[in-house]
Scaffold this motif. Structure first.
Motif, short mmCIF file in Angstrom:
data_model
loop_
_atom_site.label_atom_id
_atom_site.label_comp_id
_atom_site.label_asym_id
_atom_site.label_seq_id
_atom_site.Cartn_x
_atom_site.Cartn_y
_atom_site.Cartn_z
N GLY A 25 0.82 -1.21 0.00
CA GLY A 25 0.00 0.00 0.00
C GLY A 25 0.85 1.26 0.00
N LYS A 26 1.92 1.27 0.81
CA LYS A 26 2.80 2.44 0.86
C LYS A 26 3.51 2.65 -0.48
N MET A 27 3.88 1.56 -1.13
CA MET A 27 4.52 1.67 -2.45
C MET A 27 3.55 2.27 -3.47
N LYS A 28 2.28 1.88 -3.38
CA LYS A 28 1.27 2.44 -4.29
C LYS A 28 1.08 3.93 -4.04
N TRP A 31 4.00 5.76 -5.48
CA TRP A 31 3.87 5.80 -6.93
C TRP A 31 2.86 6.88 -7.34
N MET A 32 1.76 6.96 -6.62
CA MET A 32 0.75 7.98 -6.91
C MET A 32 1.32 9.38 -6.74
N LYS A 33 2.12 9.59 -5.70
CA LYS A 33 2.72 10.90 -5.47
C LYS A 33 3.67 11.27 -6.62
N GLN A 34 4.44 10.28 -7.09
CA GLN A 34 5.36 10.56 -8.20
C GLN A 34 4.59 10.92 -9.47
N ILE A 35 3.48 10.21 -9.71
CA ILE A 35 2.64 10.52 -10.88
C ILE A 35 2.08 11.93 -10.76
N GLN A 257 -9.29 11.13 -3.16
CA GLN A 257 -10.19 10.01 -2.89
C GLN A 257 -9.50 8.68 -3.15
N LYS A 258 -8.74 8.60 -4.24
CA LYS A 258 -7.99 7.38 -4.54
C LYS A 258 -6.93 7.13 -3.47
N TYR A 259 -6.33 8.21 -3.02
CA TYR A 259 -5.30 8.12 -1.98
C TYR A 259 -5.87 7.53 -0.70
N TYR A 260 -7.03 8.04 -0.28
CA TYR A 260 -7.66 7.55 0.96
C TYR A 260 -8.17 6.11 0.80
N LYS A 261 -8.60 5.75 -0.41
CA LYS A 261 -9.06 4.39 -0.65
C LYS A 261 -7.91 3.39 -0.48
N ILE A 262 -6.72 3.78 -0.94
CA ILE A 262 -5.56 2.90 -0.79
C ILE A 262 -5.20 2.75 0.69
#
Length: 271
Positions: A25-28, A31-35, A257-262
């Motif tokens: 989850g932390k890796m995801k 990755w989202m932050k980098q995107i 929202q995607k961030y909180y879902k992860i």
């Protein structure tokens, strides 16, 4: 099928090793932050590209001046190639185009932020319209679940039984007049300012909303079907305008929202 297998795999990991699931989850999230950073950088370069379009005329005159200087250099024997003149004029090119791009980008960014502030102010002011409509929903609708759905996101009312029987038309008209007064005030203000996005659509939809309210107030009587039509139409119009006013921040909202879902899905610990 692939989604089902992925969900099964994720849930299996969570059952077998919660720590491993936490790491994934932390890796995801990372990755989202980098995107997000990449997208913001691309937006920055897009603004520069748009600013460069404003320098087209300046660049053309600069190139014409360069050609004239280059030809003069060939005639006097000062230049042996086209690169000689270009090298002599390097400072002119860099300062004119570089400073021009920077100043235009800064001005454009400042204008965009100013418009965003104005639009944010209108979005906050429009919550008054939403609150009045929410009050109308609570007063004249029966099903609490329908009211909750309408307040969160537009949901079409399917049957007239959701509308209360024996509605006091004078009470409803009073609330609609309050709604109309706020909406007309916003339209008047929005006509004399500049929003970041969707200005014309928002003006048009506010004008249509005002016409819809006036149309219903002007009716001496109303049937259950008329009431159902009115609630659907007004709620839809108000949610549409609210979404348009919120559009500059929709991308950030969706990402959050995607961030909180992860975080919820992988039960990530806050450290």
């Amino acid at each position: 099928m692939l989604n089902k297998l992925q969900k099964l795999y994720t849930s299996s990991l969570a059952r077998i090793d919660p720590k491993l699931s936490n790491i994934i989850g932390k890796m995801k999230l990372l990755w989202m932050k980098q995107i997000n950073y990449i997208i913001r950088i691309l937006r920055f370069f897009k603004r520069i590209a748009l600013s460069a379009g404003s320098l087209t005329v300046t660049t053309i005159f600069l190139l014409l001046f360069y050609i004239i200087v280059q030809l003069w250099g060939f005639t006097n024997g000062k230049y042996n190639s086209w690169l000689d003149g270009l090298w002599d004029m390097k400072a002119t090119f860099i300062t004119t185009i570089g400073i021009g791009l920077v100043s235009l980008s800064v001005n454009e960014q400042n204008n965009w932020r100013a418009k965003l502030k104005v639009q944010y102010g209108f979005r906050m002011a429009f919550t008054s319209v939403e609150q009045v409509m929410s009050d109308i929903n609570r007063t004249f609708l029966v099903d609490q679940q329908i009211i909750n759905d309408l307040n969160k996101e537009y949901a079409r009312i399917q049957n007239k039984e959701a509308v209360q029987k024996n509605i006091d038309k004078s009470e409803l008209d009073l609330k609609l007049k309050i709604l109309l007064e706020i909406s007309e005030h916003l339209l008047e203000k929005i006509n004399f300012t500049e929003l970041a996005v969707d200005q014309k659509n928002i003006q048009l939809e506010l004008s249509c909303l005002n016409s819809e309210i006036r149309e219903f107030i002007s009716k001496p009587t109303a049937t259950d079907t008329n009431y159902l039509y009115m609630f659907n139409k007004l709620n839809f119009s108000i949610h549409t305008i609210a979404n348009r006013l919120s559009s500059p921040w929709r991308w950030d909202k969706d990402r959050k929202q995607k961030y909180y879902k992860i975080i919820e899905k992988y039960k990530i610990n806050k450290e």
